[in-house]
Design a protein around this motif. Structure first.
Motif, mmCIF file in Angstrom:
data_model
loop_
_atom_site.group_PDB
_atom_site.id
_atom_site.type_symbol
_atom_site.label_atom_id
_atom_site.label_comp_id
_atom_site.label_asym_id
_atom_site.label_seq_id
_atom_site.Cartn_x
_atom_site.Cartn_y
_atom_site.Cartn_z
ATOM 1 N N UNK A 83 1.495 -5.071 -21.002
ATOM 2 C CA UNK A 83 1.476 -4.503 -22.105
ATOM 3 C C UNK A 83 -0.053 -4.262 -22.565
ATOM 4 N N UNK A 84 -1.047 -4.873 -21.948
ATOM 5 C CA UNK A 84 -2.415 -4.667 -22.140
ATOM 6 C C UNK A 84 -2.688 -3.376 -21.618
ATOM 7 N N UNK A 85 -2.486 -2.922 -20.482
ATOM 8 C CA UNK A 85 -2.839 -1.529 -19.840
ATOM 9 C C UNK A 85 -1.997 -0.561 -20.543
ATOM 10 N N UNK A 86 -0.792 -0.629 -21.011
ATOM 11 C CA UNK A 86 0.166 0.273 -21.612
ATOM 12 C C UNK A 86 -0.426 0.454 -22.735
ATOM 13 N N UNK A 87 -0.819 -0.413 -23.669
ATOM 14 C CA UNK A 87 -1.508 -0.105 -24.906
ATOM 15 C C UNK A 87 -2.771 0.705 -24.926
ATOM 16 N N UNK A 88 -3.358 0.359 -23.763
ATOM 17 C CA UNK A 88 -4.831 0.914 -23.408
ATOM 18 C C UNK A 88 -4.608 2.459 -23.158
ATOM 19 N N UNK A 89 -3.426 2.688 -22.575
ATOM 20 C CA UNK A 89 -3.047 4.090 -22.171
ATOM 21 C C UNK A 89 -2.779 4.952 -23.430
ATOM 22 N N UNK A 90 -2.071 4.083 -24.281
ATOM 23 C CA UNK A 90 -1.525 4.986 -25.540
ATOM 24 C C UNK A 90 -2.937 5.021 -26.512
ATOM 25 N N UNK A 91 -3.632 4.148 -26.292
ATOM 26 C CA UNK A 91 -4.971 4.241 -27.376
ATOM 27 C C UNK A 91 -5.814 5.405 -26.741
ATOM 28 N N UNK A 92 -5.976 5.479 -25.490
ATOM 29 C CA UNK A 92 -6.834 6.573 -24.820
ATOM 30 C C UNK A 92 -6.253 8.109 -25.121
ATOM 31 N N UNK A 93 -4.616 7.946 -24.825
ATOM 32 C CA UNK A 93 -4.053 9.265 -25.039
ATOM 33 C C UNK A 93 -4.224 9.710 -26.719
ATOM 34 N N UNK A 114 0.795 -1.216 -0.159
ATOM 35 C CA UNK A 114 -0.031 -0.052 0.070
ATOM 36 C C UNK A 114 0.933 1.262 0.006
ATOM 37 N N UNK A 115 0.233 2.460 -0.533
ATOM 38 C CA UNK A 115 0.653 3.463 -0.503
ATOM 39 C C UNK A 115 -0.305 4.614 -0.707
ATOM 40 N N UNK A 116 -0.015 5.900 -0.530
ATOM 41 C CA UNK A 116 -1.105 6.745 -0.421
ATOM 42 C C UNK A 116 -1.351 7.405 -2.002
ATOM 43 N N UNK A 117 -0.784 6.925 -2.736
ATOM 44 C CA UNK A 117 -1.396 7.473 -4.345
ATOM 45 C C UNK A 117 -2.517 6.879 -4.768
ATOM 46 N N UNK A 118 -3.109 7.538 -5.569
ATOM 47 C CA UNK A 118 -4.376 6.962 -6.251
ATOM 48 C C UNK A 118 -4.321 6.511 -7.510
ATOM 49 N N UNK A 119 -5.380 5.815 -8.205
ATOM 50 C CA UNK A 119 -5.291 5.506 -9.584
ATOM 51 C C UNK A 119 -6.314 6.072 -10.183
ATOM 52 N N UNK A 120 -6.190 6.998 -11.113
ATOM 53 C CA UNK A 120 -7.161 7.595 -11.839
ATOM 54 C C UNK A 120 -7.571 6.813 -12.879
ATOM 55 N N UNK A 121 -7.181 5.546 -13.154
ATOM 56 C CA UNK A 121 -7.759 4.712 -14.247
ATOM 57 C C UNK A 121 -6.774 4.359 -15.215
ATOM 58 N N UNK A 122 -5.473 4.549 -14.694
ATOM 59 C CA UNK A 122 -4.239 4.368 -15.504
ATOM 60 C C UNK A 122 -3.817 3.209 -15.409
#
Length: 735
Positions: free
Chosen positions: A630-640, A456-464
């Motif tokens: 690779x799946x979430x990374x590709x999703x990030x590139x597609x979204x951007x 755990x850590x105090x960071x958040x996940x904005x959908x990335x």
């Protein structure tokens, strides 16, 4: 630095939080309720400049269910929050009568339901002494702040080099205001318990929000807890503590009950920042063979009249993007009566690359050198400012692989030469980069007697995908299956973490998780150090490997034991270790820290009669260091990339030049790219693990958008022979 061994890393596993989200079980701030909770609704200014002459709240106060109407005349005093390390906070709301922009909050109504608060807010009568707003960048009344970011650079003598250049490209490019528009409307829930404050918020930086709220309300930081386990998107809008958050906390204190305050879509346009417009002038000097001899890049952008926000430099890319001996970059800000700008995906670099990469395209056509070849001839093998080798850089491979996948070398190079009936076909490209960003971060790792890990850590996940890649990373480091690892985020009671922004979270938190896992392994070795029954007694960390739910000798994998066996023998329920990481020093490492790089290749179809532009193909080749998933990374590139299509063709926040009112402040009027605007997107990753952090990552969140707009603009030129230097590329500019 050595990098970790790969087992589960890189695998394109599904998001670990995906089932929660699909089932509607992921807790967003808008889902939070408390017993006795009431609701707050905002009243916004109807003028852009001037002062409040008076407020009559009597009719609103008499409405059913109304508990309070808070105005500048009765609002509790709050302090301006402290600098958060990146931004000074906007001025706190309702602390004076001055109006700085249209839509500024002038009152907040609290009632026992949102509907009743909304109805009562319509009865708040606000009287004004209007002023004459400053709304245009070229208005001579606008105060100018030069080099507001401390990032202006001079290398060599660009003026002399331009004067001596064989070829000079001198052009002005403009980009409009754009609004972040995450899907989730920002909502804050605030509850006081004496002097202890709990806030549920759509923030990208829980620790920063905690510090600001503590300073604003004069309570100890340890008495404030901010919770943001899930955020419905942000794109930079959630990086600051906006006035509505202060008002929710203020209202909760005034009525002594938990308060929920949710923004409407129009309020999102004026209350949580936006990408500021730019006017950029760029001058390129070159030899006839395409070698750059000079770059001068100047940018002007707006800021709010009463805000000290630091919006990222637009021209920094020109200082480090290519090998050029003579470079001058200058940024300036002009203060206007507009809502406070903020970061938006690909901040600074998105606008700066539009000018630089389009100007390079102009240069390529001027001298008859292929646009890809031009970039390769000016490739920066070392960091142009630091003179150090990059920690990693595969931009050359991005360009070469992208050109091959796209079929670039088969195109007809002459503008307006390729047609399919009434459709003009164009091909364009851009080479791009994003600045390196990493911040100090802490994390905590626990393994229990059941062989389960909790990180755990105090960071958040904005959908990335932070939950997912941190689960994979912890599983990798601790030798556990992915389904035996749980990650906790979004709570300031957890170890301190930086903002979720700047493509820096994976490097920052990943390095901290890497360290926490290493310390936890060492804690297990310390536990068995004097244990005669332990096969790992007296072993050092470098001698063991975490695998199969425990620790094994590297030299003899059959020798070792599970975490469960160690904990049971020592009668412990669990073992915990903390970890932390901070950015390395470039000079000490002898490396220049590299952000991600990419190359974009676009095919567009332009209706020759109507000027309508459609993107037919987009190929992105990206160097983002080690890819953890690779799946979430590709999703990030597609979204951007989808955001980049919007930036190129659709997005523009329009302000009435007379009143300062945003005239398209809804998703019915502000156009974003939808399925019909998006072709199949080809994404390929190249490159090696980065050497500047132990995980080897560089981040993919921002680079997905950067460079899409200039690639499309360059393709439109190739299709039509017309150079459009202002975004968005609307059909009226092509008719």
């Amino acid at each position: 630095m050595t990098t970790i061994e790969r087992t589960v890393l890189g695998a394109g596993i599904d998001r670990v939080d995906g089932a929660q989200k699909v089932a509607g079980r992921a807790p967003y701030s808008s889902d939070v309720t408390y017993p006795g909770m009431v609701h707050a609704v905002l009243v916004r200014s109807a003028i852009a400049a001037g002062t409040i002459a008076g407020i009559d709240a009597s009719a609103a106060e008499g409405e059913p269910g109304v508990l309070a109407v808070i105005t500048p005349y009765n609002a509790p005093r709050v302090a301006r929050g402290p600098e958060s390390g990146f931004w000074r906070q906007p001025p706190p709301p309702l602390q004076g009568l001055e109006i700085a922009h249209h839509g500024q909050y002038v009152a907040v109504v609290v009632a026992d339901s949102r509907e009743r608060a909304t109805a009562a807010a319509r009865h708040v009568a606000v009287f004004y002494r209007p002023g004459d707003p400053v709304l245009a960048l070229d208005d001579p009344r606008a105060e100018t702040v030069r080099d507001p970011f401390g990032s202006d650079q001079t290398r060599g003598d660009s003026a002399a080099a331009l004067a001596a250049a064989d070829v000079v490209v001198d052009a002005e490019y403009t980009t409009p205001d754009e609004t972040n528009n995450p899907m989730g409307l920002f909502t804050t829930v605030a509850a006081w318990d004496g002097e202890r404050l709990t806030v549920h918020d759509a923030t990208q930086w829980p620790a920063g929000a905690r510090a600001v709220l503590a300073g604003a309300f004069g309570v100890p930081e340890e008495g404030v807890r901010v919770l943001a386990p899930f955020v419905g998107g942000g794109f930079g809008a959630g990086l600051r503590v906006w006035p509505h958050v202060i008002l929710a906390v203020m209202a909760a204190r005034v009525v002594d009950r938990p308060v929920k305050l949710g923004l409407t879509r129009p309020q999102m346009f004026t209350g949580v920042g936006h990408r500021p417009a730019t006017v950029q002038r760029i001058r390129l000097g070159a030899r006839r063979d395409g070698t750059l001899t000079a770059i001068e890049h100047e940018s002007v952008q707006p800021s709010a009249v009463n805000d000290d926000n630091i919006v990222e430099s637009v021209t920094q890319v020109s200082a480090v993007g290519y090998a050029c001996p003579n470079v001058t970059t200058r940024d300036s800000v002009r203060r206007l009566n507009v809502p406070v700008p903020t970061s938006m995906r690909g901040p600074g670099d998105a606008q700066g690359h539009f000018a630089l990469e389009c100007a390079l395209d102009e240069l390529a056509y001027e001298i008859g050198v292929d646009p890809v070849e031009l970039r390769l001839r000016n490739y920066a093998d070392v960091h142009p400012e630091l003179g150090l080798p990059w920690s990693s850089k595969a931009l050359r491979e991005c360009l070469e692989v992208g050109a091959e996948r796209f079929g670039w070398w088969d195109r007809h190079p002459t503008p307006r030469a390729t047609r399919r009936g009434d459709i003009l076909v164009g091909y364009g490209m851009a080479g791009v980069s994003f600045f390196w960003f990493q911040q100090p971060c802490a994390a905590r790792a626990t393994v229990d007697r059941e062989g389960r890990a909790f990180v755990r850590s105090a960071a958040t996940d904005i959908g990335t995908g932070t939950y997912t890649v941190m689960t994979q990373l912890a599983a990798e480091r601790l030798g556990l299956p992915v389904d035996r690892v749980r990650v906790g985020l979004g709570d300031t009671d957890l170890p301190r973490a930086p903002m979720q922004g700047g493509s820096g979270m994976t490097a920052s938190m990943g390095s901290a998780v890497h360290d926490a896992a290493a310390n936890l392994i060492q804690a297990f070795l310390d536990l068995v150090a004097g244990d005669i029954a332990a096969p790992l007694r007296g072993r050092r960390a470098e001698e063991v490997l975490a695998a199969d739910g425990g620790l094994r000798l590297r030299s003899d994998p059959a020798s070792g034991e599970s975490y469960r066996e160690i904990l049971e023998r020592h009668d412990l329920a669990e073992l915990t270790a903390d970890g932390s990481a901070a950015p390395a020093n470039p000079q000490e490492l002898g490396l220049a820290p590299a952000g991600p790089f990419a190359a974009r290749f676009a095919e567009v179809h332009v209706d020759a009669d109507l000027g309508r532009v459609r993107v037919a193909r987009l190929v992105s080749v990206v160097d983002a260091g080690r890819i953890l998933n690779v799946k979430t990374a590709r999703s990030q590139i597609i979204g951007g990339t989808v955001g980049g299509i919007g930036m190129a063709l659709l997005e523009e926040t329009v302000t009435d030049p007379a009143t300062g009112r945003i005239v398209n402040g809804t998703l019915g009027d502000y156009l974003v790219a939808v399925n019909a605007d998006v072709p199949d997107l080809d994404v390929t990753f190249v490159g090696e693990p980065d050497r500047f952090n132990p995980v080897g990552v560089k981040g993919v969140g921002e680079i997905g958008l950067v460079g899409v707009a200039p690639a499309i603009a360059n393709a439109v030129f190739h299709a039509t022979g017309r150079r459009i230097r202002s975004l968005p590329l609307t059909l009226d500019k092509l008719l």
